[in-house]
Design a protein around this motif. Structure first.
Motif, PDB file in Angstrom:
ATOM      1  N   ASP A 230       0.836  -1.195   0.000  1.00  0.00           N
ATOM      2  CA  ASP A 230       0.000   0.000   0.000  1.00  0.00           C
ATOM      3  C   ASP A 230       0.876   1.253   0.000  1.00  0.00           C
ATOM      4  OD1 ASP A 230      -2.535  -1.402   0.276  1.00  0.00           O
ATOM      5  OD2 ASP A 230      -1.930  -1.804   2.353  1.00  0.00           O
ATOM      6  N   ILE A 231       0.339   2.315  -0.563  1.00  0.00           N
ATOM      7  CA  ILE A 231       0.995   3.629  -0.537  1.00  0.00           C
ATOM      8  C   ILE A 231       0.075   4.587   0.212  1.00  0.00           C
ATOM      9  CG2 ILE A 231       1.867   5.560  -1.901  1.00  0.00           C
ATOM     10  CD1 ILE A 231       2.430   3.589  -4.157  1.00  0.00           C
ATOM     11  N   LEU A 232       0.606   5.225   1.237  1.00  0.00           N
ATOM     12  CA  LEU A 232      -0.165   6.191   2.019  1.00  0.00           C
ATOM     13  C   LEU A 232       0.580   7.522   2.002  1.00  0.00           C
ATOM     14  CD1 LEU A 232      -2.453   6.991   3.953  1.00  0.00           C
ATOM     15  CD2 LEU A 232      -1.071   6.088   5.845  1.00  0.00           C
ATOM     16  N   VAL A 233       0.003   8.505   1.306  1.00  0.00           N
ATOM     17  CA  VAL A 233       0.585   9.850   1.225  1.00  0.00           C
ATOM     18  C   VAL A 233      -0.143  10.729   2.227  1.00  0.00           C
ATOM     19  CG1 VAL A 233       1.022  11.841  -0.241  1.00  0.00           C
ATOM     20  CG2 VAL A 233       1.163   9.534  -1.202  1.00  0.00           C
ATOM     21  N   ILE A 234       0.556  11.158   3.267  1.00  0.00           N
ATOM     22  CA  ILE A 234      -0.026  12.000   4.314  1.00  0.00           C
ATOM     23  C   ILE A 234       0.335  13.451   4.009  1.00  0.00           C
ATOM     24  CG2 ILE A 234      -0.179  12.438   6.786  1.00  0.00           C
ATOM     25  CD1 ILE A 234       0.727   9.581   7.280  1.00  0.00           C
ATOM     26  N   ASN A 235      -0.635  14.184   3.520  1.00  0.00           N
ATOM     27  CA  ASN A 235      -0.438  15.567   3.085  1.00  0.00           C
ATOM     28  C   ASN A 235      -0.864  16.513   4.216  1.00  0.00           C
ATOM     29  OD1 ASN A 235      -1.757  17.701   0.474  1.00  0.00           O
ATOM     30  ND2 ASN A 235       0.347  17.460   1.127  1.00  0.00           N
ATOM     31  N   ILE A 236       0.125  17.074   4.920  1.00  0.00           N
ATOM     32  CA  ILE A 236      -0.138  17.869   6.118  1.00  0.00           C
ATOM     33  C   ILE A 236      -0.168  19.353   5.778  1.00  0.00           C
ATOM     34  CG2 ILE A 236       0.671  18.453   8.434  1.00  0.00           C
ATOM     35  CD1 ILE A 236       2.039  15.771   8.556  1.00  0.00           C
ATOM     36  N   CYS A 237      -1.225  20.011   6.157  1.00  0.00           N
ATOM     37  CA  CYS A 237      -1.337  21.447   5.959  1.00  0.00           C
ATOM     38  C   CYS A 237      -0.574  22.186   7.061  1.00  0.00           C
ATOM     39  CB  CYS A 237      -2.812  21.856   5.981  1.00  0.00           C
ATOM     40  SG  CYS A 237      -3.099  23.625   5.849  1.00  0.00           S
ATOM     41  N   SER A 267       7.929  22.977  -1.451  1.00  0.00           N
ATOM     42  CA  SER A 267       6.543  22.637  -1.779  1.00  0.00           C
ATOM     43  C   SER A 267       5.997  23.457  -2.936  1.00  0.00           C
ATOM     44  CB  SER A 267       5.647  22.834  -0.554  1.00  0.00           C
ATOM     45  OG  SER A 267       5.540  24.216  -0.221  1.00  0.00           O
ATOM     46  N   ALA A 268       6.665  24.558  -3.287  1.00  0.00           N
ATOM     47  CA  ALA A 268       6.381  25.365  -4.487  1.00  0.00           C
ATOM     48  C   ALA A 268       5.153  26.254  -4.380  1.00  0.00           C
ATOM     49  CB  ALA A 268       6.268  24.477  -5.735  1.00  0.00           C
ATOM     50  N   THR A 269       4.458  26.264  -3.256  1.00  0.00           N
ATOM     51  CA  THR A 269       3.281  27.118  -3.104  1.00  0.00           C
ATOM     52  C   THR A 269       2.989  27.343  -1.629  1.00  0.00           C
ATOM     53  OG1 THR A 269       0.939  27.394  -3.689  1.00  0.00           O
ATOM     54  CG2 THR A 269       1.680  25.170  -3.147  1.00  0.00           C
ATOM     55  N   GLY A 270       2.159  28.336  -1.352  1.00  0.00           N
ATOM     56  CA  GLY A 270       1.800  28.635   0.025  1.00  0.00           C
ATOM     57  C   GLY A 270       0.344  28.386   0.343  1.00  0.00           C
ATOM     58  N   TYR A 271      -0.410  27.784  -0.591  1.00  0.00           N
ATOM     59  CA  TYR A 271      -1.830  27.558  -0.370  1.00  0.00           C
ATOM     60  C   TYR A 271      -2.206  26.097  -0.615  1.00  0.00           C
ATOM     61  CZ  TYR A 271      -2.910  32.502   0.204  1.00  0.00           C
ATOM     62  OH  TYR A 271      -2.980  33.790   0.672  1.00  0.00           O
ATOM     63  N   ALA A 275      -1.346  23.310  -3.656  1.00  0.00           N
ATOM     64  CA  ALA A 275      -0.432  22.284  -3.142  1.00  0.00           C
ATOM     65  C   ALA A 275      -0.967  20.893  -3.436  1.00  0.00           C
ATOM     66  CB  ALA A 275      -0.233  22.466  -1.643  1.00  0.00           C
ATOM     67  N   GLY A 276      -2.274  20.700  -3.239  1.00  0.00           N
ATOM     68  CA  GLY A 276      -2.869  19.397  -3.534  1.00  0.00           C
ATOM     69  C   GLY A 276      -2.786  19.047  -5.004  1.00  0.00           C
ATOM     70  N   ILE A 277      -3.042  20.031  -5.875  1.00  0.00           N
ATOM     71  CA  ILE A 277      -2.971  19.786  -7.311  1.00  0.00           C
ATOM     72  C   ILE A 277      -1.548  19.446  -7.728  1.00  0.00           C
ATOM     73  CG2 ILE A 277      -3.333  20.797  -9.596  1.00  0.00           C
ATOM     74  CD1 ILE A 277      -5.462  22.626  -8.283  1.00  0.00           C
ATOM     75  N   ARG A 278      -0.591  20.202  -7.199  1.00  0.00           N
ATOM     76  CA  ARG A 278       0.817  19.948  -7.551  1.00  0.00           C
ATOM     77  C   ARG A 278       1.240  18.541  -7.138  1.00  0.00           C
ATOM     78  NH1 ARG A 278       3.581  24.185  -9.504  1.00  0.00           N
ATOM     79  NH2 ARG A 278       2.847  26.321  -9.101  1.00  0.00           N
ATOM     80  N   LEU A 292      -1.798  25.218 -13.445  1.00  0.00           N
ATOM     81  CA  LEU A 292      -2.400  24.211 -12.574  1.00  0.00           C
ATOM     82  C   LEU A 292      -3.884  24.029 -12.878  1.00  0.00           C
ATOM     83  CD1 LEU A 292      -0.874  25.097  -9.069  1.00  0.00           C
ATOM     84  CD2 LEU A 292      -0.240  23.205 -10.569  1.00  0.00           C
ATOM     85  N   TYR A 293      -4.495  25.063 -13.396  1.00  0.00           N
ATOM     86  CA  TYR A 293      -5.932  25.019 -13.638  1.00  0.00           C
ATOM     87  C   TYR A 293      -6.260  24.812 -15.122  1.00  0.00           C
ATOM     88  CZ  TYR A 293      -5.797  26.649  -8.890  1.00  0.00           C
ATOM     89  OH  TYR A 293      -5.528  26.742  -7.542  1.00  0.00           O
ATOM     90  N   LYS A 294      -5.281  24.249 -15.818  1.00  0.00           N
ATOM     91  CA  LYS A 294      -5.471  23.827 -17.202  1.00  0.00           C
ATOM     92  C   LYS A 294      -5.252  22.324 -17.285  1.00  0.00           C
ATOM     93  CE  LYS A 294      -3.626  28.256 -18.877  1.00  0.00           C
ATOM     94  NZ  LYS A 294      -2.522  28.900 -19.635  1.00  0.00           N
ATOM     95  N   PRO A 295      -5.888  21.645 -18.229  1.00  0.00           N
ATOM     96  CA  PRO A 295      -5.696  20.182 -18.342  1.00  0.00           C
ATOM     97  C   PRO A 295      -4.226  19.834 -18.570  1.00  0.00           C
ATOM     98  CG  PRO A 295      -7.572  20.904 -19.652  1.00  0.00           C
ATOM     99  CD  PRO A 295      -6.875  22.154 -19.195  1.00  0.00           C
TER     100      PRO A 295
END
Length: 553
Positions: A230-237, A267-271, A275-278, A292-295
């Motif tokens: 399994d892969i578990l990515v824990i994305n902490i704000c 992380s390349a961003t502050g929001y 961050a989730g999209i990246r 980021l907001y383009k296909p």
């Protein structure tokens, strides 16, 4: 003859119309003081033009008064323009989210915004100005000083009157590449040109062009002898190295669980949304914020690549995902379509800044482990987003923001316990802890505490921990630290190297070999209207598409 006699009289009348700056002297003196201590992105020429507008002699007292009234909004707009505060575009873009903040959180932000020490200093300056102006022509001094600033500032729009030292963590400034990682530096960009605004813009453009060519190559199929895991990515704000140091949690037992620690990760961003999209698009090079907001090409979507190899996608959060359309952005722009794991029966642990519940992460992680124990799915890839460290989060039943350290201590304890239980369970899991961005627990001269409109190095320099739970090879007790500058592509690359699961069955695993030549990425961070990047070992910033200036320290 008549005209020649009128000329001296007209000239004398013109000179009698000089009235000085009056109260505007104090306006410029305040700016000079803020500039002296590095709190302004001072636009010298624009201020000189404004001073000339205020000084230009007008024959009519009525016109003079009208100019003063017109100058009030102009002066306010110029003062705002000279600060590091968010511009109108950023305020408009974030305005809808501000409406979702609770009243208590908005009051807390206002209280933090007001620097009472500066208010006191401004009052002292006002008294001194009123006292000294009785004998000294302050307008002459202000005009000469502003002209002098323009003379020494011919090369650009901003000026630093005092020598400064870098406040960026040493590891961020470390551009040295170990010998065994030389091949990974093939994408390094030339930084030999002087740091002029044009050269910095050209460097940024080369960066994005280079990143467009980078992609992680996943296998098309898994071999028959692949080991399920399994892969578990824990994305902490809201967790950066600067925050950890501010609350003195570098020695927490949590860090001993990891096999690999990416200590120089950007992380390349502050929001949160970007961050989730990246992270979900980590299989391709870093893109600009607008892209980021383009296909994107399907090979860019990390979880899509894993799904093609038989990993079942899962999504887990300790919040609702409604604020800022976070969940929607994960699905539309991040390509993650997995249903949200049920939060039914999970105890609310905190209250978010928007008044919504933040659920108990210990219970959620245990539910994930219980579900995996019962499930027949051979492989899963879970994206888990947690927000108890977000600014404005408060304890249940209270209105004020809870202190950061107890919240961080609790989350670290919960993660420590979960990893311990996971190791005891016998399951084989690749756990990757990667924060979205920092919390800005300690503000700087550009932003107050908690503000992340500008993605400074202190906000985007985050710790990434990797743990292979259930390996036959014994855990070394201390993580292998990777100091080279890395970002999202390194995570995707690391996953691709172990996607067949053979690392779990190996009698010995050399983490140095496993992490050798991980993709390196220059430090470039971007929000909607601000870009911060490292160049020649120093941070530079561009706001709203303007000129580049050194990040104030």
């Amino acid at each position: 003859m008549t005209e020649s006699k009128k000329t001296p009289s007209s000239t004398a009348a013109f000179w009698r119309n000089w009235r000085g700056l009056g109260g505007w002297n104090f306006y410029f003196l305040i700016k000079f003081a803020l500039l002296w201590f590095g709190y302004l992105n001072f636009h010298a020429l624009t201020n000189l033009v404004f001073l000339a507008w205020l000084l230009f002699p007008l024959p009519s007292l009525r016109l003079h008064r009208l100019r003063s009234w017109i100058s009030l909004p102009l002066g306010f707009a110029l003062f705002w323009h000279d600060t590091w505060l968010p511009g109108p575009e950023s305020i408009i873009s974030q305005g809808g989210q501000l409406a979702g903040f609770s009243g208590a959180y908005l009051l807390d932000l206002v209280n933090r915004f007001i620097n009472w020490q500066m208010v006191g200093a401004a009052f002292v300056m006002l008294v001194l100005y009123l006292f000294i102006s009785q004998w000294v022509r302050i307008t002459v001094l202000v005009s000469l000083l502003l002209i002098w600033i323009n003379i020494i500032n011919l090369a650009g729009p901003a000026v630093s009157l005092l020598p400064t030292k870098s406040a960026t963590p040493d590891v961020v400034l470390n551009n040295k590449t170990p010998a065994n990682n030389a091949a990974a530096d093939k994408n390094a960009l030339d930084e030999s040109a002087p740091p002029t605004s044009a050269n910095l813009t050209a460097y940024l453009n080369r960066f994005y062009q280079t990143e467009k060519q980078r992609v992680t190559q996943f296998p098309t199929t898994l071999s028959p002898d692949s080991q399920p895991f399994d892969i578990l990515v824990i994305n902490i704000c809201s967790l950066a190295w600067s925050d950890i140091d501010a609350v003195q949690l570098r020695d927490h037992p949590l860090w001993k669980h990891f096999d690999i620690l990416l200590s120089n990760y950007n992380s390349a961003t502050g929001y949160s949304g970007p961050a989730g999209i990246r992270l979900l698009r980590a299989s391709c090079g870093q893109t600009s914020h607008s892209d980021l907001y383009k296909p994107a090409d399907r090979q860019c979507y990390l979880f899509d690549n894993l799904a093609k190899l038989g990993f079942k996608e899962q999504l887990m959060m300790d919040h609702t995902g409604v604020f800022g359309n976070y969940l929607k952005e994960l699905r539309v722009d991040g390509g993650l379509q997995a249903p949200l794991m049920s939060q039914a029966g999970i105890t609310p642990e905190l209250t978010s800044f928007d008044g919504s519940p933040v659920y108990n992460d210990a219970q959620l992680m245990q539910r994930w482990l219980d579900d995996r124990t019962k499930s027949n799915d051979a492989r899963t890839a879970t994206f888990y987003n947690v927000i108890p460290l977000h600014d404005g989060t408060r304890n249940l039943g209270t209105t004020g923001t809870a202190p950061y350290k107890p919240r961080a201590q609790l989350l670290f304890d919960q993660l420590d316990t979960f990893l311990t239980n996971l190791e005891k369970s016998g399951r084989q899991v690749l756990v990757i802890m990667v924060p979205e961005h920092g919390a800005a627990v300690v503000g700087d001269k550009m932003q107050m505490s908690g503000l992340r409109d500008i993605p400074s190095p202190g906000i985007t320099h985050v710790p990434v921990g990797v743990r292979f739970v259930g390996m036959k090879a014994p855990h070394q007790g201390q993580p292998l630290t990777v100091d080279t500058p890395t970002s999202l592509l390194a995570i995707s690359e690391l996953i691709s190297r172990v996607v067949d699961g053979q690392v779990f069955n190996a009698a010995n695993v050399n983490m140095s070999v496993l992490t050798e030549n991980l993709p390196q990425t220059p430090v470039v961070s971007e929000n909607d209207n601000a870009i911060v990047m490292m160049y020649q070992g120093k941070p530079w910033i561009r706001l709203n598409g303007g000129d580049w200036v050194p990040y104030p320290q």
